[in-house]
Design an enzyme around this catalytic site. Structure first.
Site, PDB file in Angstrom:
ATOM      1  N   GLU A 169       0.828  -1.203   0.000  1.00 17.77           N
ATOM      2  CA  GLU A 169       0.000   0.000   0.000  1.00 17.77           C
ATOM      3  C   GLU A 169       0.865   1.256   0.000  1.00 17.77           C
ATOM      4  O   GLU A 169       1.753   1.398   0.835  1.00 17.77           O
ATOM      5  CB  GLU A 169      -0.912  -0.019   1.228  1.00 17.77           C
ATOM      6  CG  GLU A 169      -1.960   1.051   1.236  1.00 17.77           C
ATOM      7  CD  GLU A 169      -2.994   0.847   2.333  1.00 17.77           C
ATOM      8  OE1 GLU A 169      -3.765   1.797   2.559  1.00 17.77           O
ATOM      9  OE2 GLU A 169      -3.042  -0.225   2.961  1.00 17.77           O
ATOM     10  N   VAL A 170       0.601   2.122  -0.920  1.00 22.88           N
ATOM     11  CA  VAL A 170       1.229   3.441  -1.061  1.00 22.88           C
ATOM     12  C   VAL A 170       2.756   3.328  -1.007  1.00 22.88           C
ATOM     13  O   VAL A 170       3.421   3.939  -0.184  1.00 22.88           O
ATOM     14  CB  VAL A 170       0.685   4.466  -0.026  1.00 22.88           C
ATOM     15  CG1 VAL A 170       1.105   5.880  -0.395  1.00 22.88           C
ATOM     16  CG2 VAL A 170      -0.826   4.402   0.092  1.00 22.88           C
TER      17      VAL A 170
END
Length: 183
Positions: A169-170
């Site tokens: 994630e990210v």
């Protein structure tokens, strides 16, 4: 659709299996995954052909009432299930009720413990919102060389501990591209 038996020894069909995920990665094909817990979300994910869902481990029986076929990873919450024995018990309970895998934001040792018990386990790297106070806030990860190298090492540690996948994630796109090529 693949014919399987659940961990609870029930015949079922699944959108994908772990070998399907590995094959998709090798072929450069992307799979879709969403978080779904409410009945309408669960039914919609199945109806539109989402490949995988993540749902709360504590509601796995409810999840399988509303979505019978989508590969489901049961999320074991960090603050609600605390000890190693409790985590193992929650994982086995979720699998018995129809989960196909578990995810819990724990240590490399916990991933290894679950994996050694034959439990398909995934982990979460990059921006892990519940751990953002320790990682400097809600921000993209892997933007510096040091951070990219640390992420790569963490991916390899999870791989070596027995995780079959990592929720990423990210993470900076260039960093994630290089990590994906090597894990």
């Amino acid at each position: 659709m693949k014919a399987i038996y659940t961990f609870g020894a029930q015949p079922a069909r699944r959108t994908v299996t772990i070998p399907c995920m590995r094959k998709a990665k090798a072929q450069g094909r992307k799979l879709t995954q969403v978080t779904a817990n409410a009945p309408d979300e669960l039914r919609a994910a199945e109806e539109v052909g989402i490949d995988m869902i993540v749902s709360d481990a504590a509601s796995m029986g409810h999840v399988r009432q509303h979505n019978k076929t989508t590969f489901c990873t049961a999320a074991i919450k960090l603050t609600e299930v605390k000890t190693t024995d409790d985590i193992l018990s929650a994982a086995l309970d979720a699998l018995h009720l129809g989960a196909d895998a578990v995810i819990t934001p724990r240590s490399f040792d916990m991933v290894e413990t679950l994996s050694k018990e034959g439990i398909p386990v995934t982990e979460h790297l990059g921006l892990v919102p519940r751990k953002s106070v320790a990682t400097g806030g809600m921000r993209a990860m892997g933007k510096t060389a040091d951070e990219a190298l640390e992420l790569f090492r963490d991916f390899k540690r999870l791989e070596n501990a027995g995780a079959f996948a990592v929720e990423s994630e990210v993470i900076c796109g260039e960093t994630m591209t290089e990590i994906a090529r090597r894990t």
